[in-house]
Design an enzyme around this catalytic site. Structure first.
Site, PDB file in Angstrom:
ATOM      1  N   GLU A 205      -2.264   2.146  -5.677  1.00  0.00           N
ATOM      2  CA  GLU A 205      -1.331   3.216  -6.024  1.00  0.00           C
ATOM      3  C   GLU A 205      -0.542   3.722  -4.817  1.00  0.00           C
ATOM      4  OE1 GLU A 205      -0.747   4.615  -9.046  1.00  0.00           O
ATOM      5  OE2 GLU A 205      -2.511   4.257 -10.290  1.00  0.00           O
TER       6      GLU A 205
ATOM      7  N   SER B  48       1.784   8.943 -14.315  1.00  0.00           N
ATOM      8  CA  SER B  48       1.846   9.833 -13.156  1.00  0.00           C
ATOM      9  C   SER B  48       1.869  11.289 -13.633  1.00  0.00           C
ATOM     10  CB  SER B  48       3.038   9.472 -12.271  1.00  0.00           C
ATOM     11  OG  SER B  48       2.945  10.074 -11.007  1.00  0.00           O
TER      12      SER B  48
ATOM     13  N   HIS C  21       1.771   2.243  -7.239  1.00  0.00           N
ATOM     14  CA  HIS C  21       2.098   3.291  -8.199  1.00  0.00           C
ATOM     15  C   HIS C  21       3.400   2.967  -8.919  1.00  0.00           C
ATOM     16  CE1 HIS C  21       1.718   7.244  -9.927  1.00  0.00           C
ATOM     17  NE2 HIS C  21       2.938   7.584  -9.541  1.00  0.00           N
TER      18      HIS C  21
END
Length: 507
Positions: free
Chosen positions: A317, A189, A411
């Site tokens: 995600e 990320s 995610h």
């Protein structure tokens, strides 16, 4: 029979000696300063070398986290308070200078506004054990301290902290059993956005030799946009975005400024465009100095062509964020249409045509995932390839067991799988505290073996990506090498340029 005590290991660094701990067959050092505390005269400055100390410094506890919005997780537990935010931690099979093991350096995510290396989800012992290598984790400044554009201060201070930590690795890791000429950076990320930035930064050249970027965010700010957001952030405190105004402000007050602005960012859609609906007013800034150009532009021009890259993303995600907003599976036509208008290249109808029969909810999830993580990650691989580098691409498609599987391959699912920390941090949501299944454990082991193999040899166990076959590693219950699964999205985004997000003039 008396079992002899294992002596606590002491290693001498360039700034002084540190005493670690032997834990489960590894030697662990925590909270070693790599720069002096960025407070007082050093506030908002580039990191300065750590000051030497006399005697032996205890390195048994993580350093204090940088000031931050603790978000849903609440305040970090059992971590010290203080100003010594810039520290590193080392897991090593043995602090033997002759060992020269490969080194992996982890950079945490957290939307550039939160995160710390002492988080239980980043316990690196399994990676060090499985790979027989040295793992380093580090703290860097987040939020306004690290990323807000402030007059009189360098841009991207959080990235400069990462460079300083990598310089510490270069200068000290041999004493811990690592090879400074064999360093892999890896992050997820915002950590992957940081890895992408480091690949594009002249200051980072030569400090690492391989890179793993897990879910690269496409959000990089132009200098004009960052300055405008910085002005609004400072105005939350009735101040100007200058070192003179902000240097004496309690860091907790700066955190509050970000907390109050974040839920109101969508009000600035006419000025901040695509950046406005995101959950963070912070991102790396393409300032022309620290970060001269975007990572995609830099890699396509050959920057870091000698650095091998693993890059990939998770299939679903965005579902994590819709779940956190309490909207999972319930996005309606109006909200989906807004997202498609704002993010879809070629317009909303192109997406609807590419995904016939899809619901508004599913189209929303797809375009949000594509814009923020999937396509930036794929395009980074393709830019690196165009610049003469080698990329290996993956996609995680295995669904998280939490919420009855409704989160999908969302995610951050890759983080507990990689570290094997199923009962910590977001692992608590994604695995709901349950004992991980044999399937989860096998995939977790597969992650670590691929990543550590790449760190050792440059080969993660699947072919390099090319634009003819487009083979990627699909990580699922039965991992397989296959053509890139999101071909419909890839075609929609073909030729799209991930430029620095602009300030919309004249608004």
């Amino acid at each position: 029979m008396t079992i002899p005590e294992v002596p606590e290991p002491v290693v001498r660094t360039a700034t002084g000696a540190v005493r670690g701990r032997v834990e489960d067959g590894l030697t662990v050092f925590r909270g070693i300063p790599f720069a002096e505390p960025p407070v007082g005269e050093a506030r908002f400055a580039a990191p300065r070398p750590a000051r030497p100390w006399e005697g032996v410094r205890e390195a048994s506890a993580f350093g204090p986290p940088p000031p931050q919005d603790t978000g849903l997780a609440g305040p970090p537990a059992a971590l010290p308070e203080g100003d010594d935010w810039l520290t590193v931690n080392v897991w090593t099979p043995a602090p033997d200078p002759a060992a020269r093991r490969p080194v992996m350096v982890w950079i945490y995510g957290g939307a550039y506004r939160l995160g710390h290396s002492g988080s239980p989800g980043y316990d690196a012992r399994r990676i060090a054990e499985d790979g027989d290598l040295v793992v380093v984790t580090l703290n860097y400044r987040v939020g306004m301290e690290g990323f807000a554009r402030i007059e009189g201060a360098p841009a991207n201070r959080g990235l400069l902290d990462q460079v300083a930590a990598l310089e510490w690795v270069r200068d000290n890791i041999t004493a811990f059993g690592g090879d400074p000429g064999h360093v892999t950076v890896f992050g997820e990320s915002a950590g992957a956005g940081s890895v992408a930035s480091l690949l594009a930064m002249p200051r980072a050249a030569g400090l690492f030799h391989r890179a793993v970027a897990q879910s690269v965010p496409g959000t990089f700010f132009s200098d004009e946009l960052a300055r405008d957001i910085g002005t609004v952030l400072a105005a939350e405190l009735g101040l100007r975005p200058t070192v003179a105004d902000l240097a004496a402000v309690d860091p907790a007050q700066l955190v509050k400024a970000g907390q109050t602005l974040t839920p109101r960012m969508s009000q600035y859609l006419d000025r901040w465009g695509q950046a406005a609906p995101t959950s963070t007013p912070y991102s790396p800034v393409v300032d022309g100095d620290v970060l001269p150009v975007t990572p995609w532009q830099a890699l396509a021009s050959g920057a870091s062509r000698d650095v091998d890259l693993v890059v990939g993303h998770n299939r679903d995600e965005n579902r994590l964020f819709t779940a956190m907003a309490g909207k999972l599976g319930s996005i309606g036509e109006e909200r989906a249409a807004k997202a498609l208008r704002l993010y879809a290249p070629g317009g909303a109808e192109a997406y609807r045509a590419a995904y016939p029969g899809w619901s508004a909810n599913d189209l929303y999830e797809r375009v949000q995932t594509d814009w923020l993580f999937a396509m930036p990650s794929l395009h980074l691989a393709e830019a690196h390839l165009a610049g003469g580098g080698r990329s290996h691409v993956y996609e995680l498609t295995w669904p998280a067991p939490g919420s009855g599987g409704a989160l999908g391959a969302c995610h951050a699912l890759d983080v507990p799988l990689l570290f094997g920390t199923f009962g910590a941090d977001l692992g608590l949501l994604l695995f709901e505290g349950a004992q991980p299944s044999a399937e989860a454990l096998a995939l977790s082991s597969r992650f670590r073996s691929s990543w550590t193999s790449f760190a050792r040899t440059g080969d993660p166990g699947w072919p390099a990506y090319d634009t003819r076959r487009r083979l990627v590693q699909v990580l699922d219950a039965e991992p397989a090498v296959a053509p890139y699964p999101e071909e419909a999205s890839r075609r929609l985004w073909e030729g799209y340029e991930f430029a620095a997000l602009p300030l919309i003039q004249g608004a």
